[in-house]
Design an enzyme around this catalytic site. Structure first.
Site, short mmCIF file in Angstrom:
data_model
loop_
_atom_site.label_atom_id
_atom_site.label_comp_id
_atom_site.label_asym_id
_atom_site.label_seq_id
_atom_site.Cartn_x
_atom_site.Cartn_y
_atom_site.Cartn_z
N LYS A 67 -25.01 77.08 59.97
CA LYS A 67 -24.46 76.10 60.91
C LYS A 67 -24.57 76.68 62.31
CE LYS A 67 -22.33 72.03 60.71
NZ LYS A 67 -22.41 71.00 59.66
P1 NAD Z 1 -20.21 62.03 65.57
O1 NAD Z 1 -20.18 62.88 66.77
O2 NAD Z 1 -21.29 61.04 65.39
O3 NAD Z 1 -18.82 61.23 65.45
C1 NAD Z 1 -17.55 61.82 65.48
C2 NAD Z 1 -16.53 60.70 65.60
O4 NAD Z 1 -15.22 61.22 65.48
C3 NAD Z 1 -16.57 59.95 66.94
O5 NAD Z 1 -16.36 58.57 66.71
C4 NAD Z 1 -15.38 60.54 67.70
O6 NAD Z 1 -14.86 59.64 68.68
C5 NAD Z 1 -14.43 60.71 66.55
N1 NAD Z 1 -13.34 61.63 66.81
C6 NAD Z 1 -13.37 62.82 67.44
N2 NAD Z 1 -12.14 63.35 67.45
C7 NAD Z 1 -11.33 62.47 66.82
C8 NAD Z 1 -9.96 62.44 66.50
N3 NAD Z 1 -9.15 63.43 66.85
N4 NAD Z 1 -9.49 61.38 65.81
C9 NAD Z 1 -10.32 60.37 65.45
N5 NAD Z 1 -11.60 60.34 65.73
C10 NAD Z 1 -12.10 61.38 66.41
O7 NAD Z 1 -20.10 63.04 64.32
P2 NAD Z 1 -20.56 62.78 62.82
O8 NAD Z 1 -21.95 63.24 62.68
O9 NAD Z 1 -20.16 61.41 62.41
O10 NAD Z 1 -19.64 63.85 62.06
C11 NAD Z 1 -18.29 63.59 61.67
C12 NAD Z 1 -17.88 64.59 60.61
O11 NAD Z 1 -18.78 64.51 59.50
C13 NAD Z 1 -17.91 66.06 61.03
O12 NAD Z 1 -16.90 66.78 60.35
C14 NAD Z 1 -19.28 66.53 60.53
O13 NAD Z 1 -19.33 67.93 60.32
C15 NAD Z 1 -19.34 65.78 59.23
N6 NAD Z 1 -20.69 65.63 58.69
C16 NAD Z 1 -21.68 65.01 59.39
C17 NAD Z 1 -22.94 64.86 58.82
C18 NAD Z 1 -24.04 64.12 59.50
O14 NAD Z 1 -25.08 63.90 58.86
N7 NAD Z 1 -23.89 63.68 60.74
C19 NAD Z 1 -23.18 65.37 57.55
C20 NAD Z 1 -22.16 65.99 56.85
C21 NAD Z 1 -20.91 66.10 57.43
#
Ligand code: NAD
Length: 419
Positions: A109
């Site tokens: 990561k």
């Molecule tokens: P992203 O940046 O696209 O979206 C994050 C979202 O969370 C945004 O809408 C933001 O406004 C919101 N957010 C931030 N802080 C917040 C809070 N305190 N309360 C509520 N909402 C809040 O990120 P993503 O890619 O959707 O990732 C989200 C989670 O999923 C992370 O933990 C990431 O590690 C995990 N993840 C992502 C992927 C991927 O393919 N993108 C894969 C596996 C896991």
């Protein structure tokens, strides 16, 4: 950019889950020690020029946690809260995630402590290119393959891939996944994590004899993972009653118009001003009545403080590490079923693996083929975990770790420890 200090060690918490499963596997102390130490932790300084002409220096990290089953694999996060501790925990989870869904990868990561919301595209490009250049010796399709995570996008992956390719003097699309389709990205990758969350949830709802069309769903976080999961729940006839993003929570017991919310978020880069539900805090949203809760924002959202007030029957961890270990025990006592992050959100890394395969073969698949293979791969491994959980009467999380650790340990024993 000042770093937001975590009150607790995310990596320390992550190890708690590992230890529970390691005990069930009777893992010896030496093997435990190997698996609870990251192979490599890299810290880089990223000097870059602001649009104003001023020079600033940000800090970037890459943790290559484990290489036993293949090259390191894991996303890059751009967020003000990024620390070495958090990146290490995320790399640790990637190791078990890749193993539990049986991908030929280790875990890694990366991240840069920055706030992408206040950076221009030009600034983001300069930060990304310098970060990639600093890592050029240690990444590559057979070494370590980054991908998007919170705050990073297909465009950022394109700059990363271009920088790496320029340094090694050959086009190397397989150095990162989550790229735009035009540059060797895979069809279905953008939706893959949210799709996987919904696939796991629907499979588990069937097992729990809950009709998905009668299920009320709350999704925290409306980015890549949360918005796609909400859309796919709605497509399956579920009632999405709550959504949220960094601007706050929105609850509507008669159902949120998910397509309208996505259009609003696209237009305003946020849900701020969304009128399709009652406004409430993110913390309160988690405690509203629902059948399925999908935390899809950041870690540490369900803690000892609020776990007892969660009303959901099923929690599907779209985010990595949204539930603290002590809170997990409270949820289990209250009969809440949790599909753990390492399997619930593995759809993204599965399609990243497909993208890596397509880049290496130069043959690209149709979206239907990607989605079909994703479903087989994810649900096949999820059912394997569930069978183990039922047979040994252990939570799904412990079972997922048992399966993952067992796979890594077998590979480790076959390879031996090079000394
Ligand atoms: P992203 O940046 O696209 O979206 C994050 C979202 O969370 C945004 O809408 C933001 O406004 C919101 N957010 C931030 N802080 C917040 C809070 N305190 N309360 C509520 N909402 C809040 O990120 P993503 O890619 O959707 O990732 C989200 C989670 O999923 C992370 O933990 C990431 O590690 C995990 N993840 C992502 C992927 C991927 O393919 N993108 C894969 C596996 C896991």
């Amino acid at each position: 950019m000042p770093t937001i200090a975590h009150e607790i060690s995310v990596f320390g918490d992550a190890i708690a889950f590992f230890n529970e499963a390691a005990s069930l596997l009777n893992l010896d102390a030496g093997t435990r020690a190997i698996l609870t130490h990251p192979s490599r932790q890299i810290i880089v300084s990223i000097p870059f020029e602001r649009d104003s002409g001023e020079l600033e220096v940000y800090t970037g990290y890459r943790v290559q946690y484990n290489f036993t089953r293949g090259p390191a694999k894991g996303g890059i996060r751009y967020h003000p809260g990024v620390t070495l501790d958090e990146v290490t925990a995320l790399a640790f989870w990637m190791t078990w995630k890749c193993a539990v869904v049986d991908l030929p990868f280790g875990g890694g990561k990366g991240g840069v402590t920055c706030d992408p919301a206040v950076l221009s595209q030009g600034e983001l490009e300069r930060i990304t290119r310098r970060y990639a250049a600093e890592l050029v010796e240690v990444i590559g399709p057979d070494k370590d393959v980054p991908a998007p995570d919170v705050g990073t996008t297909p465009q950022i992956m394109a700059w990363f891939m271009d920088t790496y390719s320029m340094h090694v003097r050959q086009n190397t699309p397989g150095v990162v996944t989550g790229k735009p389709i035009e540059l060797g990205g895979s069809r279905g990758r953008v939706e893959a994590t949210g799709r996987g969350v919904t696939l796991c949830a629907v499979d588990q709802l069937e097992e729990m004899k809950i009709d998905v069309r009668a299920a009320r769903v709350i999704v925290q976080g409306f980015g890549n993972v949360g918005s796609v999961a909400a859309k796919m729940f709605a497509e399956r006839g579920a009632h999405v009653v709550g959504i949220s993003d960094v601007s706050g929570g929105y609850y509507n017991s008669s159902g949120i118009d998910v397509a309208g919310a996505i259009a609003h978020a696209q237009e305003h880069q946020s849900l701020e001003g969304y009128r399709g539900g009652d406004r409430l805090s993110n913390a309160r949203l988690l405690e509203q009545p629902c059948d399925v809760l999908v935390p899809a924002a950041l870690e540490d959202q369900i803690t000892l403080e609020n776990a007892g007030r969660i009303q959901a029957r099923l929690i599907v961890e779209g985010a990595n590490g949204p539930i603290r270990p002590d809170a997990d025990r409270v949820l289990a006592q209250n009969g809440v079923v949790v599909i753990p992050d390492i399997i619930a959100n593995a759809g993204g890394v599965i399609v990243s693996y497909f993208e890596w395969c397509q880049d290496r073969s130069g043959l690209f698949w149709k979206e239907a083929e990607v989605n079909e293979r994703l479903t087989d791969h994810l649900i096949g491994n999820f059912r394997h975990v569930r069978e183990l959980a039922q047979r040994r009467r252990i939570p799904l999380r412990t079972a997922a770790y048992v399966v993952a650790i067992d796979r890594v340990v077998k590979a480790l024993r076959m390879r031996g420890v090079y000394a």
